[in-house]
Design an enzyme around this catalytic site. Structure first.
Site, PDB file in Angstrom:
ATOM      1  N   CYS A  99     -25.686  -0.621 -11.912  1.00 33.76           N
ATOM      2  CA  CYS A  99     -25.779  -1.960 -11.655  1.00 33.76           C
ATOM      3  C   CYS A  99     -26.803  -2.501 -11.013  1.00 33.76           C
ATOM      4  O   CYS A  99     -28.203  -2.311 -11.185  1.00 33.76           O
ATOM      5  CB  CYS A  99     -24.333  -2.659 -12.065  1.00 33.76           C
ATOM      6  SG  CYS A  99     -24.309  -4.100 -12.871  1.00 33.76           S
ATOM      7  N   GLU A 129     -18.614   4.700 -14.187  1.00 32.98           N
ATOM      8  CA  GLU A 129     -17.546   5.077 -13.378  1.00 32.98           C
ATOM      9  C   GLU A 129     -16.241   4.399 -14.061  1.00 32.98           C
ATOM     10  O   GLU A 129     -14.872   5.133 -13.774  1.00 32.98           O
ATOM     11  CB  GLU A 129     -17.601   4.517 -11.969  1.00 32.98           C
ATOM     12  CG  GLU A 129     -17.473   3.018 -11.483  1.00 32.98           C
ATOM     13  CD  GLU A 129     -18.820   2.320 -11.911  1.00 32.98           C
ATOM     14  OE1 GLU A 129     -19.739   2.741 -12.499  1.00 32.98           O
ATOM     15  OE2 GLU A 129     -18.806   1.131 -11.249  1.00 32.98           O
ATOM     16  N   HIS A 175     -21.785   0.380 -16.125  1.00 34.14           N
ATOM     17  CA  HIS A 175     -20.674   0.957 -14.890  1.00 34.14           C
ATOM     18  C   HIS A 175     -20.189   2.298 -15.647  1.00 34.14           C
ATOM     19  O   HIS A 175     -18.807   2.095 -16.170  1.00 34.14           O
ATOM     20  CB  HIS A 175     -19.804   0.166 -14.553  1.00 34.14           C
ATOM     21  CG  HIS A 175     -20.200  -1.041 -13.585  1.00 34.14           C
ATOM     22  ND1 HIS A 175     -20.226  -1.000 -12.083  1.00 34.14           N
ATOM     23  CD2 HIS A 175     -20.918  -2.188 -14.097  1.00 34.14           C
ATOM     24  CE1 HIS A 175     -20.724  -2.215 -11.745  1.00 34.14           C
ATOM     25  NE2 HIS A 175     -21.131  -2.877 -12.782  1.00 34.14           N
ATOM     26  N   SER A 199       0.902  -1.372   0.166  1.00 36.63           N
ATOM     27  CA  SER A 199      -0.152  -0.020  -0.067  1.00 36.63           C
ATOM     28  C   SER A 199       0.874   1.335   0.026  1.00 36.63           C
ATOM     29  O   SER A 199       0.383   2.186   0.436  1.00 36.63           O
ATOM     30  CB  SER A 199      -0.781   0.045   1.317  1.00 36.63           C
ATOM     31  OG  SER A 199      -1.786  -0.991   1.297  1.00 36.63           O
TER      32      SER A 199
HETATM   33  N1  GLN Z   1     -25.663  -8.771  -9.299  1.00 36.98           N
HETATM   34  C1  GLN Z   1     -26.258  -8.276 -10.327  1.00 36.98           C
HETATM   35  C2  GLN Z   1     -25.987  -9.094 -11.664  1.00 36.98           C
HETATM   36  O1  GLN Z   1     -25.323  -9.936 -11.741  1.00 36.98           O
HETATM   37  C3  GLN Z   1     -25.530  -6.826 -10.382  1.00 36.98           C
HETATM   38  C4  GLN Z   1     -24.088  -6.716 -10.657  1.00 36.98           C
HETATM   39  C5  GLN Z   1     -23.293  -5.709 -10.396  1.00 36.98           C
HETATM   40  O2  GLN Z   1     -23.848  -4.798  -9.772  1.00 36.98           O
HETATM   41  N2  GLN Z   1     -22.184  -5.371 -11.118  1.00 36.98           N
HETATM   42  O3  GLN Z   1     -26.614  -8.628 -12.594  1.00 36.98           O
END
Ligand code: GLN
Length: 539
Positions: free
Chosen positions: A383, A511, A509, A16
């Site tokens: 997600c 991000e 995602h 780290s």
């Molecule tokens: N668990 C959910 C899926 O597999 C969302 C996955 C996530 O948030 N990356 O669809």
């Protein structure tokens, strides 16, 4: 075709210390001098990739364009260098052994005994040079995970020793160590650095440059001492003092001359100018915000600082784009009930419901979405956060009390989130999700479009479940719009609700694609909406 030079970054004394940030900062400076650079991480663990590791073990799992599940340091590489990485940028011991064993089974070793040296080390060298051989890069920076002296990292250090021997001045080794300050003695101590360099030397590697993490400035005499005892030039002892923000580190490294030292050691002509103005501009806004807002980050790993790394960084980028300091209030999803949601979430300018897997904390996430929807608080779902938004809407607006995702309740009568068809027969967990970049069509009448200003986008994914299109019409009729959709499969990518200032939840995602040079439009839009909400509520 470029002649590629190789920079190896090892670490000593403790983990780290920030090898990822040093590597990223160096990449940024070399880019600023006109060189093309890529960064690679070699991880000494046996998992094929970190996709199967839980966040307690390894923080966030970062996902690349080509769908590799990788170490979170690759996120830093992309955020600093604004250059996408790929599977080739993250290699684990597991992957190295898998590839050697596959070759052995195919008979490629022609009857020889397969050994750590030369076969494993050769495979490591092949993986390092794979990026160089693309001809695209002036420099490949290879960061070795873990700490020198670990049993696991021995083959990696041996591979570096061989490459140094083969490449001579086309390569350089940077060793990052800690120079602790003992307050009782009121002194900085160099002994741990000396020992860790000795350990590296015992393994046949002489570092060229030593970067010293410290909380107090290194005096010239301390630098001289480290140089003498570690067998490096004095100009090659680089101070890396604790910074307010990781984004300050490139400038600190420039002031210490790390990039120049690397160029000198690799016999590369040094240009006088470093083009780093945009970065400095970003830092100016980062350190001089005009506004302050607070977002609630709802997740089940909020106590881990690395679990939602890319989200936290993307919020910083979105903040800087709005000249705003975004304070993040971490809220544990397991603790949010329908009854206490008001207390837990009061005073926030926005609510972000995080991604995740499994049942723990899901009801709290659903309660948080309900609070944001009903009270018209800016909301972003990512997600699983988007899936929770869909479940919440199905329960509280469509009136299906038992609505759920099939992941959480396989017997629900209303699986508004269901397993994707291509996922149904999958048994292996590693690397089998829907991963990486897919296109998405954006509807023009949406906040999503306002954010992107484009009708076709591409974003990265990591999931097994999806919006169940059998319910699509019913959702639309009741005010949940689908504003992003995969043009090839009709998979729902983004939902919004009508009559709400900012409610944007995505299956993908965003991000992962936010960088300093290009803050992600959804985070920029979300922060802007929070600012407007904040202003309205404080007037
Ligand atoms: N668990 C959910 C899926 O597999 C969302 C996955 C996530 O948030 N990356 O669809």
């Amino acid at each position: 075709m470029k002649k590629t030079k190789y920079i190896f970054v090892t670490g000593g004394v403790t983990s780290s210390l920030g090898k990822g940030i040093i590597s990223s900062s160096l990449a940024k400076l070399l880019q600023g001098r006109g060189f093309s650079v890529t960064i690679q991480k070699l991880d000494p663990y046996i998992n094929i990739d970190p996709g199967t590791l839980n966040p307690y073990e390894h923080g966030e799992c970062f996902v690349t364009e080509d769908g590799a599940e990788t170490d979170l340091d690759l996120g830093h590489y992309e955020r600093f260098s604004n250059t996408p990485t790929s599977q080739a940028n993250n290699v684990t011991t597991g992957r190295i052994y898998q590839s050697v064993i596959n070759k052995e089974r195919k008979g490629e070793y022609l009857g020889s005994t397969v050994q750590v040296v030369p076969h494993i080390t050769d495979e490591i060298k092949r993986c390092v040079q794979l990026l160089g051989h693309t001809g695209k890069y002036d420099f490949v920076i290879t960061e070795i995970g873990g700490t020198v002296g670990d049993i696991e990292s021995l083959p990696f250090v041996e591979a570096i020793r061989q490459m140094r021997w083969e490449m001579g001045q086309d390569s350089v080794v940077i060793h990052l160590t800690l120079v602790p300050y003992l307050s009782a003695a009121q002194e900085l101590k160099t002994k741990p650095t000396q020992h860790s360099v000795k350990m590296l030397q015992e393994q046949g590697v002489q570092p060229d440059i030593i970067v010293c993490r410290c909380e107090k400035h290194l005096s010239q005499s301390i630098k001289s001492k480290i140089a003498l005892f570690c067998n490096v030039e004095k100009t090659s002892v680089i101070e890396c003092i604790d910074a307010d923000s990781i984004y300050d580190v490139p400038i600190l490294m420039m002031d210490e001359g790390l990039d120049k030292e690397v160029l000198r050691k690799t016999n590369t002509p040094i240009s006088e100018k470093v083009d780093i103005e945009n970065w400095k501009n970003f830092l100016h806004h980062l350190h001089n915000p005009k506004h302050d807002i607070t977002v609630g980050l709802v997740g089940k790993y909020v106590e881990l600082k690395d679990a939602y790394k890319s989200i936290r960084e993307a919020l910083i980028h979105g903040g800087v784009a709005n000249e705003t300091k975004v304070h993040i209030k971490s809220i544990h999803s397991e603790e949010i009930t329908r009854e206490n949601a008001k207390d837990k979430l009061a005073g926030l300018d926005g609510i972000l419901v995080a991604p995740g897997f499994g049942n723990r904390g899901v009801e709290g996430k659903i309660n948080a979405v309900e609070y944001a929807r009903v009270n018209k608080i800016p909301f972003m779902g990512i997600c699983l956060g988007m899936q929770c938004a869909v479940v919440e809407f199905a329960r509280n607006v469509l009136g299906y009390a038992d609505a759920h995702s099939r992941e959480m309740n396989s017997d629900t009568k209303h699986p508004v989130i269901d397993i994707m068809a291509e996922q149904k027969n999958i048994v292996n967990m590693g690397g089998t999700m829907r991963l990486g970049a897919y296109p998405c069509r954006v509807s023009e009448d949406s906040n999503l479009y306002k954010a992107y200003g484009e009708t076709m986008i591409s974003e990265r994914h990591r999931h097994r479940y999806e919006f169940n299109n059998e319910y699509l019409e019913e959702f639309k009729k009741h005010g949940m719009k689908v504003t992003g959709i995969n043009p090839d499969t009709n998979l729902v990518e983004v939902v919004e609700v009508e009559d709400h200032p900012w409610y944007v939840a995505s299956q993908y995602h965003p991000e992962y694609k936010s960088t300093v040079a290009k803050p992600h439009p959804m985070f920029v839009g979300f922060v802007k909406a929070m600012l407007e909400y904040h202003d309205k509520n404080t007037k």
